[in-house]
Design a protein around this motif. Structure first.
Motif, mmCIF file in Angstrom:
data_model
loop_
_atom_site.group_PDB
_atom_site.id
_atom_site.type_symbol
_atom_site.label_atom_id
_atom_site.label_comp_id
_atom_site.label_asym_id
_atom_site.label_seq_id
_atom_site.Cartn_x
_atom_site.Cartn_y
_atom_site.Cartn_z
ATOM 1 N N SER A 1 0.827 -1.214 0.000
ATOM 2 C CA SER A 1 0.000 0.000 0.000
ATOM 3 C C SER A 1 0.859 1.261 0.000
ATOM 4 O O SER A 1 0.514 2.250 -0.645
ATOM 5 C CB SER A 1 -0.928 0.004 1.210
ATOM 6 N N GLU A 2 1.997 1.232 0.694
ATOM 7 C CA GLU A 2 2.885 2.403 0.710
ATOM 8 C C GLU A 2 3.547 2.599 -0.653
ATOM 9 O O GLU A 2 3.687 3.733 -1.121
ATOM 10 C CB GLU A 2 3.945 2.235 1.788
ATOM 11 N N ARG A 3 3.925 1.497 -1.297
ATOM 12 C CA ARG A 3 4.505 1.608 -2.639
ATOM 13 C C ARG A 3 3.474 2.130 -3.624
ATOM 14 O O ARG A 3 3.788 2.945 -4.503
ATOM 15 C CB ARG A 3 5.019 0.255 -3.116
ATOM 16 N N GLY A 4 2.226 1.665 -3.490
ATOM 17 C CA GLY A 4 1.161 2.145 -4.360
ATOM 18 C C GLY A 4 0.902 3.626 -4.176
ATOM 19 O O GLY A 4 0.699 4.364 -5.141
ATOM 20 N N ILE A 34 1.282 6.538 -6.964
ATOM 21 C CA ILE A 34 0.176 7.439 -7.296
ATOM 22 C C ILE A 34 0.619 8.891 -7.156
ATOM 23 O O ILE A 34 0.255 9.739 -7.977
ATOM 24 C CB ILE A 34 -1.051 7.120 -6.429
ATOM 25 N N VAL A 35 1.420 9.195 -6.148
ATOM 26 C CA VAL A 35 1.944 10.563 -5.985
ATOM 27 C C VAL A 35 2.810 10.938 -7.192
ATOM 28 O O VAL A 35 2.704 12.052 -7.726
ATOM 29 C CB VAL A 35 2.718 10.699 -4.662
ATOM 30 N N LEU A 36 3.647 10.009 -7.644
ATOM 31 C CA LEU A 36 4.464 10.282 -8.840
ATOM 32 C C LEU A 36 3.583 10.511 -10.068
ATOM 33 O O LEU A 36 3.876 11.383 -10.894
ATOM 34 C CB LEU A 36 5.429 9.132 -9.095
ATOM 35 N N CYS A 37 2.513 9.740 -10.191
ATOM 36 C CA CYS A 37 1.603 9.927 -11.324
ATOM 37 C C CYS A 37 0.893 11.274 -11.259
ATOM 38 O O CYS A 37 0.680 11.908 -12.294
ATOM 39 C CB CYS A 37 0.588 8.785 -11.375
ATOM 40 N N VAL A 38 0.530 11.713 -10.068
ATOM 41 C CA VAL A 38 -0.123 13.025 -9.927
ATOM 42 C C VAL A 38 0.856 14.136 -10.309
ATOM 43 O O VAL A 38 0.480 15.093 -11.005
ATOM 44 C CB VAL A 38 -0.656 13.210 -8.487
ATOM 45 N N ILE A 39 2.101 14.002 -9.889
ATOM 46 C CA ILE A 39 3.116 14.999 -10.271
ATOM 47 C C ILE A 39 3.295 15.020 -11.782
ATOM 48 O O ILE A 39 3.361 16.094 -12.402
ATOM 49 C CB ILE A 39 4.444 14.713 -9.543
ATOM 50 N N THR A 40 3.344 13.830 -12.396
ATOM 51 C CA THR A 40 3.468 13.741 -13.853
ATOM 52 C C THR A 40 2.256 14.364 -14.540
ATOM 53 O O THR A 40 2.389 15.027 -15.572
ATOM 54 C CB THR A 40 3.619 12.266 -14.276
ATOM 55 N N PHE A 41 1.086 14.152 -13.985
ATOM 56 C CA PHE A 41 -0.125 14.745 -14.549
ATOM 57 C C PHE A 41 -0.041 16.270 -14.545
ATOM 58 O O PHE A 41 -0.363 16.925 -15.545
ATOM 59 C CB PHE A 41 -1.352 14.269 -13.750
ATOM 60 N N PHE A 42 0.401 16.841 -13.429
ATOM 61 C CA PHE A 42 0.495 18.298 -13.361
ATOM 62 C C PHE A 42 1.590 18.850 -14.276
ATOM 63 O O PHE A 42 1.439 19.943 -14.826
ATOM 64 C CB PHE A 42 0.689 18.768 -11.920
ATOM 65 N N ILE A 43 2.655 18.097 -14.465
ATOM 66 C CA ILE A 43 3.679 18.524 -15.437
ATOM 67 C C ILE A 43 3.078 18.548 -16.843
ATOM 68 O O ILE A 43 3.298 19.482 -17.619
ATOM 69 C CB ILE A 43 4.916 17.608 -15.361
ATOM 70 N N GLY A 44 2.311 17.510 -17.187
ATOM 71 C CA GLY A 44 1.651 17.464 -18.494
ATOM 72 C C GLY A 44 0.659 18.602 -18.681
ATOM 73 O O GLY A 44 0.584 19.205 -19.751
ATOM 74 N N GLU A 45 -0.096 18.896 -17.635
ATOM 75 C CA GLU A 45 -1.039 20.011 -17.712
ATOM 76 C C GLU A 45 -0.312 21.348 -17.882
ATOM 77 O O GLU A 45 -0.759 22.216 -18.625
ATOM 78 C CB GLU A 45 -1.917 20.053 -16.455
ATOM 79 N N PHE A 46 0.820 21.497 -17.186
ATOM 80 C CA PHE A 46 1.601 22.725 -17.325
ATOM 81 C C PHE A 46 2.098 22.881 -18.760
ATOM 82 O O PHE A 46 2.021 23.966 -19.347
ATOM 83 C CB PHE A 46 2.783 22.709 -16.350
ATOM 84 N N LEU A 86 -4.418 4.059 -12.889
ATOM 85 C CA LEU A 86 -5.328 2.927 -13.080
ATOM 86 C C LEU A 86 -4.621 1.588 -12.898
ATOM 87 O O LEU A 86 -5.151 0.678 -12.249
ATOM 88 C CB LEU A 86 -5.977 2.999 -14.463
ATOM 89 N N LEU A 87 -3.432 1.448 -13.444
ATOM 90 C CA LEU A 87 -2.699 0.189 -13.320
ATOM 91 C C LEU A 87 -2.261 -0.079 -11.879
ATOM 92 O O LEU A 87 -2.287 -1.228 -11.416
ATOM 93 C CB LEU A 87 -1.494 0.182 -14.253
ATOM 94 N N ILE A 88 -1.864 0.960 -11.167
ATOM 95 C CA ILE A 88 -1.462 0.785 -9.761
ATOM 96 C C ILE A 88 -2.659 0.348 -8.927
ATOM 97 O O ILE A 88 -2.559 -0.575 -8.113
ATOM 98 C CB ILE A 88 -0.833 2.079 -9.212
ATOM 99 N N LEU A 89 -3.799 0.996 -9.121
ATOM 100 C CA LEU A 89 -4.998 0.619 -8.370
ATOM 101 C C LEU A 89 -5.439 -0.807 -8.700
ATOM 102 O O LEU A 89 -5.836 -1.571 -7.814
ATOM 103 C CB LEU A 89 -6.126 1.604 -8.649
ATOM 104 N N LYS A 90 -5.340 -1.194 -9.968
ATOM 105 C CA LYS A 90 -5.695 -2.557 -10.365
ATOM 106 C C LYS A 90 -4.745 -3.565 -9.728
ATOM 107 O O LYS A 90 -5.171 -4.613 -9.244
ATOM 108 C CB LYS A 90 -5.662 -2.691 -11.879
ATOM 109 N N TYR A 91 -3.456 -3.262 -9.700
ATOM 110 C CA TYR A 91 -2.477 -4.175 -9.104
ATOM 111 C C TYR A 91 -2.734 -4.346 -7.605
ATOM 112 O O TYR A 91 -2.687 -5.464 -7.088
ATOM 113 C CB TYR A 91 -1.060 -3.655 -9.342
ATOM 114 N N ILE A 92 -3.021 -3.253 -6.916
ATOM 115 C CA ILE A 92 -3.294 -3.336 -5.468
ATOM 116 C C ILE A 92 -4.568 -4.148 -5.231
ATOM 117 O O ILE A 92 -4.616 -4.992 -4.330
ATOM 118 C CB ILE A 92 -3.405 -1.927 -4.861
ATOM 119 N N TYR A 93 -5.598 -3.929 -6.033
ATOM 120 C CA TYR A 93 -6.850 -4.665 -5.886
ATOM 121 C C TYR A 93 -6.632 -6.158 -6.158
ATOM 122 O O TYR A 93 -7.126 -7.009 -5.419
ATOM 123 C CB TYR A 93 -7.897 -4.089 -6.827
#
Length: 106
Positions: free
Chosen positions: A11-14, A18-30, A64-71
């Motif tokens: 769960s901590e790795r997930g 997810i935090v890295l993906c959110v940062i990547t998302f904001f870089i893409g939006e910028f 999506l892939l991280i959430l699927k893997y954890i599930y």
């Protein structure tokens, strides 16, 4: 750093992923909102639009892939626990083994 991340719970790795993906998302939006709308960017507007969309899509796909893997991992643990509970293993005590061997010798 990578070894530290791998030693953590799933769960901590997930959460870290997810935090890295959110940062990547904001870089893409910028890139999409600021750099691609500039008057004359160095490589042209089209390149920055493609790069921004790639970052946004990659970040969403990563979440999506991280959430699927954890599930799936959670379901796998439950299935393993059900299997373990359905197969009962019986062990003989040392006292019972000794009792049976003395009966056979008499």
């Amino acid at each position: 750093m990578l070894k530290y991340i791998q030693s953590r719970k799933l769960s901590e790795r997930g959460l870290f992923g997810i935090v890295l993906c959110v940062i990547t998302f904001f870089i893409g939006e910028f890139i999409l909102n600021k750099i691609s709308t500039m008057e004359d960017p160095p490589l042209g507007n089209t390149i920055y639009i493609l790069i921004g969309n790639l970052f946004v899509f990659g970040a969403l796909l990563g979440v999506l892939l991280i959430l699927k893997y954890i599930y799936d991992e959670h379901k796998r643990e439950k299935r393993k626990e059900r299997k373990r509970k359905s197969h009962k293993i019986y062990f003989l005590n040392k006292e019972q083994e000794g009792d049976e061997s003395t009966k056979n010798n008499l």
